[in-house]
Motif scaffolding. Sequence first.
Motif, PDB file in Angstrom:
ATOM      1  N   ILE A 175       0.841  -1.191   0.000  1.00 40.08           N
ATOM      2  CA  ILE A 175       0.000   0.000   0.000  1.00 40.08           C
ATOM      3  C   ILE A 175       0.880   1.246   0.000  1.00 40.08           C
ATOM      4  O   ILE A 175       0.642   2.197  -0.755  1.00 40.08           O
ATOM      5  N   LYS A 176       1.914   1.258   0.847  1.00 39.48           N
ATOM      6  CA  LYS A 176       2.838   2.398   0.854  1.00 39.48           C
ATOM      7  C   LYS A 176       3.517   2.568  -0.500  1.00 39.48           C
ATOM      8  O   LYS A 176       3.804   3.689  -0.932  1.00 39.48           O
ATOM      9  N   ASN A 177       3.772   1.437  -1.170  1.00 33.98           N
ATOM     10  CA  ASN A 177       4.428   1.485  -2.481  1.00 33.98           C
ATOM     11  C   ASN A 177       3.446   1.712  -3.625  1.00 33.98           C
ATOM     12  O   ASN A 177       3.833   1.653  -4.794  1.00 33.98           O
ATOM     13  N   ALA A 178       2.186   1.949  -3.270  1.00 36.69           N
ATOM     14  CA  ALA A 178       1.143   2.253  -4.264  1.00 36.69           C
ATOM     15  C   ALA A 178       0.957   1.126  -5.270  1.00 36.69           C
ATOM     16  O   ALA A 178       0.721   1.370  -6.459  1.00 36.69           O
ATOM     17  N   HIS A 179       1.038  -0.117  -4.798  1.00 37.17           N
ATOM     18  CA  HIS A 179       0.836  -1.253  -5.696  1.00 37.17           C
ATOM     19  C   HIS A 179      -0.639  -1.306  -6.113  1.00 37.17           C
ATOM     20  O   HIS A 179      -1.530  -1.410  -5.248  1.00 37.17           O
ATOM     21  N   PRO A 180      -0.948  -1.242  -7.399  1.00 36.32           N
ATOM     22  CA  PRO A 180      -2.348  -1.161  -7.841  1.00 36.32           C
ATOM     23  C   PRO A 180      -3.207  -2.333  -7.362  1.00 36.32           C
ATOM     24  O   PRO A 180      -4.355  -2.138  -6.940  1.00 36.32           O
ATOM     25  N   LEU A 186      -6.440  -1.973  -4.871  1.00 38.18           N
ATOM     26  CA  LEU A 186      -7.760  -2.408  -5.328  1.00 38.18           C
ATOM     27  C   LEU A 186      -8.343  -3.458  -4.393  1.00 38.18           C
ATOM     28  O   LEU A 186      -9.533  -3.413  -4.053  1.00 38.18           O
ATOM     29  N   LEU A 187      -7.510  -4.412  -3.941  1.00 36.63           N
ATOM     30  CA  LEU A 187      -8.002  -5.488  -3.078  1.00 36.63           C
ATOM     31  C   LEU A 187      -8.554  -4.944  -1.772  1.00 36.63           C
ATOM     32  O   LEU A 187      -9.538  -5.474  -1.233  1.00 36.63           O
ATOM     33  N   LEU A 188      -7.948  -3.879  -1.241  1.00 33.75           N
ATOM     34  CA  LEU A 188      -8.408  -3.301   0.019  1.00 33.75           C
ATOM     35  C   LEU A 188      -9.433  -2.196  -0.181  1.00 33.75           C
ATOM     36  O   LEU A 188      -9.796  -1.500   0.782  1.00 33.75           O
ATOM     37  N   GLY A 189      -9.906  -2.006  -1.414  1.00 34.11           N
ATOM     38  CA  GLY A 189     -10.982  -1.053  -1.661  1.00 34.11           C
ATOM     39  C   GLY A 189     -10.541   0.372  -1.853  1.00 34.11           C
ATOM     40  O   GLY A 189     -11.367   1.292  -1.824  1.00 34.11           O
ATOM     41  N   PHE A 190      -9.247   0.594  -2.085  1.00 31.94           N
ATOM     42  CA  PHE A 190      -8.738   1.948  -2.305  1.00 31.94           C
ATOM     43  C   PHE A 190      -8.709   2.210  -3.815  1.00 31.94           C
ATOM     44  O   PHE A 190      -7.665   2.133  -4.457  1.00 31.94           O
ATOM     45  N   VAL A 191      -9.878   2.497  -4.359  1.00 32.26           N
ATOM     46  CA  VAL A 191     -10.006   2.682  -5.800  1.00 32.26           C
ATOM     47  C   VAL A 191      -9.838   4.157  -6.144  1.00 32.26           C
ATOM     48  O   VAL A 191      -9.950   5.033  -5.278  1.00 32.26           O
ATOM     49  N   PRO A 192      -9.545   4.476  -7.414  1.00 31.77           N
ATOM     50  CA  PRO A 192      -9.417   5.883  -7.802  1.00 31.77           C
ATOM     51  C   PRO A 192     -10.658   6.681  -7.419  1.00 31.77           C
ATOM     52  O   PRO A 192     -11.783   6.202  -7.539  1.00 31.77           O
ATOM     53  N   LEU A 227     -10.066   5.886   1.390  1.00 31.12           N
ATOM     54  CA  LEU A 227      -8.765   6.457   1.083  1.00 31.12           C
ATOM     55  C   LEU A 227      -7.672   5.907   1.995  1.00 31.12           C
ATOM     56  O   LEU A 227      -7.846   5.822   3.209  1.00 31.12           O
ATOM     57  N   ALA A 228      -6.550   5.536   1.390  1.00 35.91           N
ATOM     58  CA  ALA A 228      -5.326   5.211   2.126  1.00 35.91           C
ATOM     59  C   ALA A 228      -4.481   6.475   2.118  1.00 35.91           C
ATOM     60  O   ALA A 228      -3.976   6.893   1.068  1.00 35.91           O
ATOM     61  N   GLY A 247      -2.296   6.006  -3.446  1.00 35.92           N
ATOM     62  CA  GLY A 247      -1.165   5.805  -4.330  1.00 35.92           C
ATOM     63  C   GLY A 247      -0.785   6.998  -5.175  1.00 35.92           C
ATOM     64  O   GLY A 247       0.221   6.956  -5.876  1.00 35.92           O
ATOM     65  N   ILE A 248      -1.557   8.078  -5.115  1.00 39.46           N
ATOM     66  CA  ILE A 248      -1.296   9.268  -5.928  1.00 39.46           C
ATOM     67  C   ILE A 248      -0.625  10.328  -5.062  1.00 39.46           C
ATOM     68  O   ILE A 248      -1.081  10.604  -3.936  1.00 39.46           O
ATOM     69  N   ARG A 249       0.466  10.918  -5.553  1.00 38.85           N
ATOM     70  CA  ARG A 249       1.203  11.942  -4.819  1.00 38.85           C
ATOM     71  C   ARG A 249       0.570  13.326  -5.022  1.00 38.85           C
ATOM     72  O   ARG A 249       0.112  13.660  -6.127  1.00 38.85           O
ATOM     73  N   HIS A 250       0.604  14.136  -3.956  1.00 42.23           N
ATOM     74  CA  HIS A 250       0.049  15.494  -3.990  1.00 42.23           C
ATOM     75  C   HIS A 250       0.944  16.438  -3.197  1.00 42.23           C
ATOM     76  O   HIS A 250       1.457  16.091  -2.128  1.00 42.23           O
ATOM     77  N   GLY A 251       1.092  17.666  -3.686  1.00 43.25           N
ATOM     78  CA  GLY A 251       1.613  18.768  -2.892  1.00 43.25           C
ATOM     79  C   GLY A 251       3.064  18.683  -2.486  1.00 43.25           C
ATOM     80  O   GLY A 251       3.395  18.864  -1.300  1.00 43.25           O
ATOM     81  N   HIS A 252       3.961  18.445  -3.403  1.00 43.73           N
ATOM     82  CA  HIS A 252       5.399  18.388  -3.108  1.00 43.73           C
ATOM     83  C   HIS A 252       5.852  19.739  -2.549  1.00 43.73           C
ATOM     84  O   HIS A 252       5.779  20.765  -3.228  1.00 43.73           O
TER      85      HIS A 252
END
Length: 373
Positions: free
Chosen positions: A247-252, A256-262, A299-300, A361-366
């Motif tokens: 999950i930390k590595n944003a593995h798709p 998806l398996l844990l319900g963290f969909v786009p 959301l993760a 899995g999506i990065r925001h706000g560097h």
Amino acid sequence: MGVMNELINRQNVETLAQVLGEAAPGSSWGHVAGAAAELDGLSLRARTDRISTALLADIRLMPEPGFPTAARTFRTALGSAGFTGWIIWPVSETAVTLALETGAGPDPAGDFDDCLALLAELTPRLTGEFAIRRLLDRDLERSLRVIQGWTGHPDEHVRRLASEGTRPYLPWAVRVPGIVLAPEATIPLLDALYRDPSDYVRRSVANHLNDVARNAPALVVATAERWLAAPDGNTAPVVRHGLRTLIKNAHPGALLLLGFVPASLAVTGPRLDRKSVALPGELAFDFEISNTGAADARLAVDYVVHYMKANGTTSAKVFKIGALTLAAGETRSVTKRHAFRQMTTRVHHAGVHALELQINGIRHGHTEFQVQV
């Protein structure tokens, strides 16, 4: 670490010599007794090795030196309440050394299997997870056949040993190349244990699955999917903990398996409370997440620190904040603090660092900031 070193100390080594003398009347444990005064300044691992060397020296002076005599003595010593705790670590290492020696008895293969059995008997006094690694390395297939039988053992410590002792990246332990190179080899053990009634065992299963994810993420996701198809009340947390690195590595597949969909999101921040941090110090930050979609969003939520390295490049490390569910149109504010201090596991270097958010899995706000060492 000094406190950890004292887990093996003069008092419990002297107790070990006394207990073994009672377990094998007429035997001398002078090397062990002498080693009790030779521990100062040694790490816990070095103390283990020093006591194991002394045990081997004393056993080799016995009329019938070798694994069978050591195993008989150690089993008799299990009748003593004093034969317990961290002093069992050098005992288990000694048993393995003797079992693996060439000509260690009339039946070397039998010594190997009996050593596995002995570790299962010792592990309730202190885990045999470190010593078992050399047996796995010597003959992985033979070891796993025996260990598979432990998954149904009535003692939770033995069942945990089946999972913990075979972890690919067990902390403090030597690597077993066969397990790292063939990650599927230990999955049958985890299949037998993921619904174990003991939380102690299930935590080990989750950590083992997380280890496997380093080299075989697809295998881990497929395994977790099978478990979720035949769950009990504890399966979901085992899977979540086992997939934490993916999950930390944003593995798709894991997301998806844990319900963290786009999801449709608006993210504001992170806002830092300062632009420069002097060590030791803390950086506080906050941000908002708004669900702009028409459905609930699971959301993760993590954050990423980009640490400056000695060579001037940066290295990213992901830290977990948690899982959130936002209703359509809902906004959630989050505040977090991150500590910066020198550690043995992370040396900080002065320079420009950065922090950003990671949501599903999506990065925001560097956002950049300075660290002063």
